[in-house]
Design an enzyme around this catalytic site. Structure first.
Site, PDB file in Angstrom:
ATOM      1  CG  HIS A  67      45.650  -0.630  27.533  1.00 13.96           C
ATOM      2  ND1 HIS A  67      46.672  -0.608  28.453  1.00 13.96           N
ATOM      3  CD2 HIS A  67      45.757   0.540  26.854  1.00 13.96           C
ATOM      4  CE1 HIS A  67      47.365   0.504  28.340  1.00 13.96           C
ATOM      5  NE2 HIS A  67      46.829   1.229  27.379  1.00 13.96           N
ATOM      6  NE  ARG A 113      47.011  -8.802  14.447  1.00 11.36           N
ATOM      7  CZ  ARG A 113      45.932  -8.432  15.126  1.00 11.36           C
ATOM      8  NH1 ARG A 113      45.513  -9.178  16.133  1.00 11.36           N
ATOM      9  NH2 ARG A 113      45.269  -7.341  14.823  1.00 11.36           N
TER      10      ARG A 113
END
Length: 331
Positions: free
Chosen positions: A152, A268
């Site tokens: 990104h 996560r």
């Protein structure tokens, strides 16, 4: 064979000269806009530092404590994003644009030149935002340096450099305005997070940050999709509409995957027996020792690591989340 190589080199130079010749002359006086070499060097240096030099430099060093620098950085980007959104609105989106097929105003009118200026400022803000990753490296927050993050931060400034040079304005600039609007919220959140635990009560909307990111990509893709259903449109560079649509769709998929992994599947999670970045063991009972202070970490249904005790010298409450450069450190 040598002649073939020379011919390929000549063709490459012809293509390069052709691309440069198509640049908007109004942008040529702006810094780093004359050719793609300086911009490409900056991004290559960024990648080299983030992927190699920075981690190697920090390997045997303690993480830097950059709280004050991060507060200033994040709130500076809030102010810059507000300025960018305002300038986009005043240079077309709130004045003469229809929010459908809006061609680029190639004149030298004050409004058109204002759009050129804010398009460049938006691009340059992407260069400033490379500091996001630099902070992660210097603070040894390697878990935050994901493929999504690096892609990104490197892909967007590279593509937008070409967009600013060819098409500063028009319907292709919609996603820049939306992105800057999101960044007002995002960096304000990061700035408050970096300011310490006493501001946690103002961050009740932390779980909505990824949803806000996803919303922007939906809006960007919907706006670009209009072009495909118009009988005619005078926008001069349709290639950027295709790129914007691909950009919005691609990042929607990537951020959606993050959302699923972090909130739906809960993958996560801190691994048992793993060590933190200071080398301190985290035991299976949730207790660990960080900078000499005892901690108890536990994971709640919102996907965040909550803790009791102190973190890098800053006290936290039982209900507070742990943040990296203001970004939520999800479980």
């Amino acid at each position: 064979m040598l002649q073939g190589i020379q011919d390929m080199g000549s063709q490459a130079m012809d293509l390069y000269n052709y691309l440069i010749a198509g640049f908007d002359p109004r942008i040529s006086s702006y810094p780093l806009m004359q050719n793609p070499v300086p911009m490409s060097i900056i991004l290559l240096c960024y990648l080299f530092f983030v992927l190699h030099l920075g981690p190697r430099f920090m390997a045997n060093r303690n993480p830097f404590q950059l709280k004050e620098a991060m507060i200033v950085y994040n709130f500076f980007l809030v102010a810059l994003s507000i300025y960018i959104v305002y300038e986009f609105l005043m240079s077309g989106w709130a004045t003469t644009y229809t929010w459908r097929c809006d061609p680029i105003d190639t004149s030298n009118s004050p409004e058109a030149l204002r759009m050129v200026h804010v398009a460049w400022v938006f691009w340059f803000s992407k260069i400033i935002e490379l500091m996001d990753t630099i902070f992660f490296v210097l603070r040894k927050k390697h878990g935050q340096i994901t493929f999504l993050h690096i892609f990104h931060h490197s892909f967007m400034p590279w593509t937008w450099w070409w967009g600013v040079n060819y098409a500063p304005g028009g319907m292709g600039s919609f996603h820049a305005m939306v992105n800057s609007t999101v960044h007002i919220i995002m960096y304000f959140y990061y700035g408050l997070s970096a300011a310490g635990p006493r501001f946690q009560k103002f961050l009740w909307w932390k779980k909505h940050m990824t949803a806000i990111q996803l919303t922007q990509f939906v809006l960007i893709s919907i706006h670009a999709t209009q072009w495909y259903f118009m009988s005619s449109c005078g926008y001069q560079f349709p290639v950027f509409i295709h790129l914007v649509w691909i950009y919005g769709t691609l990042f929607f998929v990537l951020f959606s995957n993050f959302w699923i992994q972090a909130y739906v599947k809960g993958k996560r999670l801190p691994k048992q027996g793993m060590k933190n970045q200071n080398g301190t063991a985290v035991h299976t009972n949730g207790k660990h020792l960080e900078n000499g202070s005892k901690h108890r970490k536990y994971v709640t249904s919102d996907g965040f690591i909550h803790e009791n005790g102190t973190s890098n010298g800053h006290s936290t409450s039982n209900s507070s989340a742990h943040y990296d450069n203001g970004k939520m450190k999800r479980a």
